[in-house]
Design a protein around this motif. Structure first.
Motif, short mmCIF file in Angstrom:
data_model
loop_
_atom_site.label_atom_id
_atom_site.label_comp_id
_atom_site.label_asym_id
_atom_site.label_seq_id
_atom_site.Cartn_x
_atom_site.Cartn_y
_atom_site.Cartn_z
N GLU A 1 0.81 -1.22 0.00
CA GLU A 1 0.00 0.00 0.00
C GLU A 1 0.84 1.27 0.00
OE1 GLU A 1 -3.29 0.04 -0.29
OE2 GLU A 1 -3.35 -2.16 -0.32
N ARG A 2 2.16 1.12 -0.06
CA ARG A 2 3.08 2.27 -0.04
C ARG A 2 2.87 3.14 1.19
NH1 ARG A 2 3.48 4.14 -6.45
NH2 ARG A 2 4.12 2.10 -7.24
N ILE A 3 2.85 2.49 2.32
CA ILE A 3 2.69 3.15 3.61
C ILE A 3 4.00 3.03 4.37
CG2 ILE A 3 1.51 3.01 5.85
CD1 ILE A 3 -0.95 2.00 4.32
N HIS A 4 4.37 4.08 5.09
CA HIS A 4 5.62 4.10 5.84
C HIS A 4 5.42 3.42 7.19
CE1 HIS A 4 7.04 6.83 2.80
NE2 HIS A 4 6.09 7.71 3.09
N LEU A 5 6.21 2.37 7.45
CA LEU A 5 6.10 1.61 8.69
C LEU A 5 7.25 1.96 9.63
CD1 LEU A 5 4.80 -0.60 10.44
CD2 LEU A 5 6.10 -2.30 9.13
N ILE A 6 6.90 2.31 10.87
CA ILE A 6 7.88 2.60 11.91
C ILE A 6 7.74 1.57 13.01
CG2 ILE A 6 8.72 4.31 13.55
CD1 ILE A 6 6.41 5.58 10.94
N VAL A 7 8.85 0.98 13.45
CA VAL A 7 8.83 -0.06 14.49
C VAL A 7 9.75 0.34 15.63
CG1 VAL A 7 9.21 -2.49 15.02
CG2 VAL A 7 8.39 -1.84 12.74
N ASP A 8 9.20 0.39 16.82
CA ASP A 8 9.98 0.64 18.03
C ASP A 8 10.42 -0.72 18.56
OD1 ASP A 8 10.86 1.08 20.67
OD2 ASP A 8 9.64 2.90 20.84
N GLU A 9 11.73 -0.96 18.56
CA GLU A 9 12.28 -2.27 18.98
C GLU A 9 12.93 -2.21 20.36
OE1 GLU A 9 12.36 -5.50 16.73
OE2 GLU A 9 14.03 -4.76 15.50
N ALA A 10 12.52 -1.25 21.18
CA ALA A 10 13.18 -1.03 22.47
C ALA A 10 13.30 -2.30 23.31
CB ALA A 10 12.44 0.05 23.26
N HIS A 11 12.21 -3.08 23.39
CA HIS A 11 12.19 -4.24 24.29
C HIS A 11 12.49 -5.56 23.55
CE1 HIS A 11 10.79 -2.24 27.96
NE2 HIS A 11 10.12 -1.45 27.15
N ALA A 12 12.80 -5.48 22.27
CA ALA A 12 13.18 -6.68 21.52
C ALA A 12 14.69 -6.79 21.36
CB ALA A 12 12.51 -6.68 20.15
N ILE A 13 15.37 -5.63 21.28
CA ILE A 13 16.81 -5.63 21.08
C ILE A 13 17.52 -6.31 22.25
CG2 ILE A 13 18.83 -4.12 20.93
CD1 ILE A 13 17.20 -4.26 18.36
N GLY A 14 18.38 -7.26 21.92
CA GLY A 14 19.11 -8.01 22.93
C GLY A 14 18.34 -9.19 23.50
N VAL A 15 17.08 -9.35 23.07
CA VAL A 15 16.23 -10.39 23.64
C VAL A 15 15.75 -11.36 22.57
CG1 VAL A 15 14.13 -10.86 24.96
CG2 VAL A 15 15.46 -8.79 25.44
N LEU A 16 15.10 -10.86 21.53
CA LEU A 16 14.47 -11.72 20.53
C LEU A 16 15.23 -11.69 19.20
CD1 LEU A 16 10.69 -10.93 21.15
CD2 LEU A 16 12.10 -12.72 22.17
N GLY A 17 15.00 -12.74 18.42
CA GLY A 17 15.66 -12.84 17.13
C GLY A 17 17.04 -13.47 17.25
N LYS A 18 17.64 -13.81 16.13
CA LYS A 18 18.96 -14.42 16.13
C LYS A 18 19.98 -13.47 16.74
CE LYS A 18 22.34 -16.69 13.12
NZ LYS A 18 22.69 -17.04 11.73
N ASN A 19 20.72 -13.96 17.73
CA ASN A 19 21.70 -13.15 18.46
C ASN A 19 21.08 -11.93 19.14
OD1 ASN A 19 23.58 -13.96 15.64
ND2 ASN A 19 24.06 -14.81 17.64
N GLY A 20 19.76 -11.98 19.35
CA GLY A 20 19.09 -10.87 20.03
C GLY A 20 19.02 -9.59 19.24
N LYS A 21 19.08 -9.67 17.92
CA LYS A 21 19.12 -8.46 17.09
C LYS A 21 17.74 -7.88 16.81
CE LYS A 21 23.60 -9.32 14.91
NZ LYS A 21 24.35 -9.41 13.64
N GLY A 22 16.70 -8.45 17.42
CA GLY A 22 15.37 -7.91 17.25
C GLY A 22 14.55 -8.67 16.21
#
Length: 387
Positions: A196-217
């Protein structure tokens, strides 16, 4: 002495009557289930020593940045950190702000323009709400993690706008919500925004260091970096330091340097603060940093297993993150349980209304790599007794 305004006194009195009055406390010698120091980096001696050695090696003796970054405060550690962060998070550019709050109010007050529309999750962080209020764009909230409700809202807005040109749409969410610990379907949301050509903003404050491979969010874990208009990451949680950064393409960073008031009109972070973030990232990037991440993930799983064993899962919001919330309706009730845990040596904070809606008050357990299984088990056994 001037007389304290009556209206302000009344508001304080209302807080006290509603059991929502806040005061500052010191939580020394308690088992930590409240801080955002998920990986223990705030107390990590290796990171502290590396920061100190870096300052000595570079002969950095300044106590402060001396001014805003646009005047005299843009010291060399900023360039080093922003280059490292951009490479680490697979993005073109990064811009460091003094805090997550500064980053969010700077972005949302400056980027969406008059005539633009911002759609935000109803559980979005207060700093994002404040930034949106400071800006000139119209804003609409959508039901928590409900993509269908969001789509309906966008469709209604487009029908109302008709053929108006130059209207930009922005959607903002968090990859881990601070009050629930849950996550949206980021991949589906990113695909929708790209279509839809919409700008997406994601706040990763509580994911960084915790979730994803090596905690990268979650953004990097889902490999949707290029579908995100802007990411906000903070250094005061899993990294154990202070500050934040906005990640995006070079034109966005150039724009923020020129128009984000919370960036322009404030003294920069001192060299030792920025150097400590850089040391934390280097530690995280090394193999030794993985030990803390795996320890945290084990504790999250152990906590969830104990909830099932003790028949407590129905009291808790579903979450795979370090934030685990037990719903206890009513400010007085949740404060009572928190105080009982405090008296037994456990620091578990009560989250009161109006921070969360009435009847959704809660105990928020923040888990860490350094919590022991024994501490988790005893805290939950006590919680079951008090419930």
């Amino acid at each position: 002495m001037t007389k304290f305004p009556k209206k302000l006194q009344q508001k304080l009195q209302e807080r006290k009557e509603n059991n929502a009055f806040r005061s500052l406390t010191v939580s020394d010698n308690l088992v930590d289930f409240s801080s955002n120091d998920y990986l223990g980096f705030a107390k990590n001696e290796t990171i502290y020593a590396d920061t100190f050695q870096s300052l000595l090696k570079n002969e950095t003796t300044e106590n402060g940045a001396t001014s805003s970054r646009l005047i005299s405060g843009n010291h060399e550690y900023y360039r080093e950190l922003e280059d490292f962060v951009a490479d680490f998070h697979h993005v073109e550019k990064a811009l460091v702000f003094n805090s997550g709050y500064d980053a969010n109010i700077g972005f949302f007050s400056a980027v969406p323009q008059r005539g633009d529309l911002v759609f935000y999750d109803e559980h979005i962080h207060a700093s994002i709400r404040d930034g949106i209020k400071m800006g000139n764009a119209k804003n609409y909230k959508f039901k928590h993690n409900d993509l269908d409700d969001l789509k309906l809202g966008i469709e209604r807005s487009r029908n109302a706008l008709g053929a108006i040109e130059n209207t930009e749409f922005y959607i903002v969410t968090e990859s881990v919500f601070s009050m629930d610990g849950d996550s949206p379907d980021l991949k589906s949301l990113a695909e929708f925004c790209a279509k839809e050509r919409i700008h997406l903003i994601v706040d990763e404050a509580h994911a960084i260091g915790v979730l994803g491979k090596n905690g990268k969010g979650l953004v990097q874990d889902l490999k949707i970096e290029k579908q995100i208009f802007a990411r906000i990451i903070t250094f005061g949680k899993a990294l154990g330091c202070h500050g934040a950064a906005i990640l995006g393409e070079k034109p966005l960073i150039d724009y923020l340097i020129n128009f984000a008031r919370s960036f322009i009109y404030t003294t920069g972070l001192p060299p030792h603060s920025v150097a400590s973030v850089l040391s934390a990232y280097r530690y995280w990037n090394a193999a030794i940093g993985e030990e803390e991440i795996q320890g945290l993930l084990r504790n999250i799983q152990h906590f969830k297993t104990k909830l099932e064993t003790l028949n407590l899962a129905l009291f808790f919001r579903p979450s795979d993150s370090a934030i685990q919330c037990c719903l206890i309706s009513g400010n007085e009730k949740v404060k009572t349980v928190s105080k009982k845990l405090f008296d037994k040596g456990f620091d578990v904070k009560a989250i009161l209304s109006p921070t969360v809606p009435e009847r959704q008050e809660r105990l928020r357990f923040c888990l860490h790599s350094y919590n022991t299984e024994e501490e988790i088990g005893l805290a939950l056994q006590l919680l079951k007794r008090y419930l």
